[in-house]
Design a protein around this motif. Structure first.
Motif, PDB file in Angstrom:
ATOM      1  N   ARG A 168      36.161  29.138  49.024  1.00 53.55           N
ATOM      2  CA  ARG A 168      36.533  28.493  47.796  1.00 53.55           C
ATOM      3  C   ARG A 168      36.150  27.035  47.847  1.00 53.55           C
ATOM      4  NH1 ARG A 168      42.704  28.104  45.567  1.00 53.55           N
ATOM      5  NH2 ARG A 168      42.457  26.267  44.304  1.00 53.55           N
TER       6      ARG A 168
ATOM      7  N   TYR B 204      42.345  37.688  43.330  1.00 53.12           N
ATOM      8  CA  TYR B 204      42.293  36.283  42.906  1.00 53.12           C
ATOM      9  C   TYR B 204      41.273  35.540  43.762  1.00 53.12           C
ATOM     10  CZ  TYR B 204      43.670  31.390  42.448  1.00 53.12           C
ATOM     11  OH  TYR B 204      43.661  30.030  42.240  1.00 53.12           O
ATOM     12  N   PRO B 205      40.505  34.630  43.142  1.00 51.24           N
ATOM     13  CA  PRO B 205      40.405  34.342  41.714  1.00 51.24           C
ATOM     14  C   PRO B 205      39.390  35.267  41.046  1.00 51.24           C
ATOM     15  CG  PRO B 205      39.107  32.761  42.929  1.00 51.24           C
ATOM     16  CD  PRO B 205      39.741  33.669  43.958  1.00 51.24           C
TER      17      PRO B 205
ATOM     18  N   ASP C 199      45.511  27.801  38.397  1.00 55.11           N
ATOM     19  CA  ASP C 199      46.346  28.592  39.295  1.00 55.11           C
ATOM     20  C   ASP C 199      47.326  29.460  38.516  1.00 55.11           C
ATOM     21  OD1 ASP C 199      45.181  27.681  41.609  1.00 55.11           O
ATOM     22  OD2 ASP C 199      46.617  26.047  41.892  1.00 55.11           O
TER      23      ASP C 199
ATOM     24  N   GLN D  50      43.912  33.912  36.155  1.00 49.88           N
ATOM     25  CA  GLN D  50      42.769  34.424  36.925  1.00 49.88           C
ATOM     26  C   GLN D  50      43.217  35.301  38.093  1.00 49.88           C
ATOM     27  OE1 GLN D  50      40.450  30.334  37.005  1.00 49.88           O
ATOM     28  NE2 GLN D  50      38.969  31.998  37.232  1.00 49.88           N
ATOM     29  N   ARG D  51      44.312  36.024  37.896  1.00 48.84           N
ATOM     30  CA  ARG D  51      44.902  36.785  38.994  1.00 48.84           C
ATOM     31  C   ARG D  51      45.443  38.116  38.466  1.00 48.84           C
ATOM     32  NH1 ARG D  51      47.453  33.966  43.682  1.00 48.84           N
ATOM     33  NH2 ARG D  51      47.101  32.151  42.352  1.00 48.84           N
TER      34      ARG D  51
ATOM     35  N   ALA E  24      35.364  29.406  44.038  1.00 47.47           N
ATOM     36  CA  ALA E  24      35.675  30.353  45.107  1.00 47.47           C
ATOM     37  C   ALA E  24      34.454  31.203  45.408  1.00 47.47           C
ATOM     38  CB  ALA E  24      36.844  31.236  44.697  1.00 47.47           C
TER      39      ALA E  24
ATOM     40  N   THR F   6      33.032  32.124  42.048  1.00 43.46           N
ATOM     41  CA  THR F   6      33.886  32.114  40.863  1.00 43.46           C
ATOM     42  C   THR F   6      34.478  30.723  40.703  1.00 43.46           C
ATOM     43  OG1 THR F   6      34.495  34.437  41.156  1.00 43.46           O
ATOM     44  CG2 THR F   6      35.926  33.099  39.765  1.00 43.46           C
ATOM     45  N   THR F   7      34.359  30.147  39.536  1.00 41.40           N
ATOM     46  CA  THR F   7      34.978  28.854  39.262  1.00 41.40           C
ATOM     47  C   THR F   7      36.462  29.067  38.995  1.00 41.40           C
ATOM     48  OG1 THR F   7      32.942  28.010  38.294  1.00 41.40           O
ATOM     49  CG2 THR F   7      34.965  26.807  37.797  1.00 41.40           C
ATOM     50  N   VAL F   8      37.306  28.360  39.737  1.00 39.63           N
ATOM     51  CA  VAL F   8      38.755  28.476  39.587  1.00 39.63           C
ATOM     52  C   VAL F   8      39.216  27.403  38.600  1.00 39.63           C
ATOM     53  CG1 VAL F   8      40.977  28.468  40.760  1.00 39.63           C
ATOM     54  CG2 VAL F   8      38.935  29.303  41.941  1.00 39.63           C
TER      55      VAL F   8
ATOM     56  N   ASP G 286      37.449  23.756  41.154  1.00 41.67           N
ATOM     57  CA  ASP G 286      37.551  24.727  42.241  1.00 41.67           C
ATOM     58  C   ASP G 286      36.498  25.805  42.042  1.00 41.67           C
ATOM     59  OD1 ASP G 286      39.757  23.995  43.933  1.00 41.67           O
ATOM     60  OD2 ASP G 286      41.070  24.406  42.231  1.00 41.67           O
TER      61      ASP G 286
END
Length: 392
Positions: free
Chosen positions: A5, A240-241, A197, A200-201, A165, A192-194, A163
């Motif tokens: 990430r 996740y993510p 929080d 995206q889970r 990942a 994957t762009t986070v 972020d």
């Protein structure tokens, strides 16, 4: 699949300052032209291994997708000292933070993950432990030289933190070399762009009786795995993510039919729950027993996977992996029983899984070598003759 990430105002790296690890080297952004990047690492399931160890030395990023190792424009994230991580200890959404750095703003399109070299001082810097076997050095020639390459499309805004990942699919990244006792690393990475929080889970439970070794839960799009996880001892899984979108959730377990939930939404605002501990997903026992489908794909290295279409419209991957790196041999154990499917429902008690008898035992086996694919339809209701795929 392991998740590397990278978080920051965009994706790129100049210097990584990892907590407790020090940092240094690289070209960072300063003043009004800079963003921030954080780096962490996680994983998804890996088949047939008790441990997959990699020693990360640095991360290189560039705005050019075609930049060579010695070209200009590289920024580096340096871990000092290099950090050895067992990727299989990080799963079900767990991410290990590696640090953050300032870097020039802009769009970054290439990342290279550089691993330490297995040498006399550190012969097992990168290694695998096969299930029931001994720790063995993992041969990583590309990683030790130019790095494991990944194409990106990530903006690093000025003054922002982003972020990203990276999924490191350990199962598909390790290639066994016949009976030599040797293993190669052929990395399968995705990014994957986070963005939040809060979402995206996808979280859920599989019946613990079905949550055995080899059980995987994946989110797929058009038969391509986007994220996968192995349920823990309680049957809980966390994906996740995951990029925002709509997916098919696929549960694959030895001795069980494939269970598919269609239209699973992933949002930024909240977790998506697909089952609970009191109402877990319960893939029925497969009857008759699973059928082995094997053969060869040459030249190796190559990959093979089994696809199944439900309802005439939804195609999912049921099994897949690398062929043997020397012999090209493979074997997939495929369920014979009818797969079950249900549309997504926010209340797990409203899920309505129905068997698709027409799909039972019907698969398309896809082999891929050097970016070229060939397919063969099979029916596992009867013994399947050996499949041999040959590429020019």
């Amino acid at each position: 699949m392991k998740t590397l990430r990278i978080a920051g105002a965009g994706l790129v790296a100049s210097v990584l300052i990892a907590a407790g690890c020090g940092g240094g080297g690289g070209i960072g952004g300063t003043g009004q032209d800079a963003g921030t990047m954080r780096v962490s690492i996680g994983d998804a399931p890996a088949c047939g291994y008790e441990a997959v160890n990699v020693t990360i030395e640095r991360v290189r990023v560039n705005k050019s997708p075609t930049a060579g190792e010695g070209d200009a424009g590289w920024s580096e994230v340096v871990l000092s000292p290099a950090r050895r991580i067992d990727l299989l200890t990080l799963t079900n959404g767990v991410l290990e933070d590696l640090g953050q750095t300032s870097l020039p703003a802009g769009r970054y399109t290439q990342l290279r993950l550089v691993l330490a070299t297995n040498d006399a001082a550190h012969p097992l810097a990168n290694s695998v432990v096969p299930t029931g076997g001994q720790e063995t050095a993992l041969e990583t020639p590309s990683a030790e030289q130019s790095g494991l390459k990944l194409n990106l499309d990530v903006d690093v805004p000025v003054g922002k933190v982003v972020d990203v990942a990276l999924d490191f699919d350990a199962c598909r990244s390790i290639v066994r070399l016949g009976n030599s006792g040797r293993y190669n690393l052929k990395p399968v990475l995705s990014a994957t762009t986070v963005l939040s929080d809060a979402g995206q889970r996808v979280v859920g439970y599989v019946d613990p009786a079905a949550s055995i070794a080899g059980t995987t839960v994946s989110l797929q799009s058009g038969g391509t795995v986007v994220k996968a996880a192995a349920p823990d001892a309680t049957g809980k899984f966390v994906l996740y993510p995951v990029p925002v979108g709509s997916y098919d959730l696929v549960v694959s377990a030895t001795g069980r039919v494939t269970a598919v939930m269609t239209g699973v939404p992933v949002t930024l605002a909240a977790y998506t729950y697909v089952a609970s501990a009191s109402a877990p997903l319960v893939p029925p026992v497969s009857t008759p027993a699973d059928r082995p489908v094997g053969g060869t794909v040459m030249p190796a290295p190559a990959t093979v996977r089994a696809l199944q279409t439900l309802g005439g419209a939804t195609t999912v991957e049921v099994r897949g992996g690398n062929v043997d790196g020397l012999t090209g041999a493979f074997q997939l154990l495929l369920p014979n029983g009818a797969p079950v499917a249900s549309p997504y429902a926010a209340d797990p008690l409203l899920l309505n899984f129905k068997a698709d008898a027409g799909a039972a035992g019907h698969y398309v086996v896809e082999a891929t070598s050097s970016g070229v694919s060939k397919t063969q339809a099979v029916d596992t209701s009867v013994p399947v003759a050996e499949l041999n795929f040959t590429f020019p």
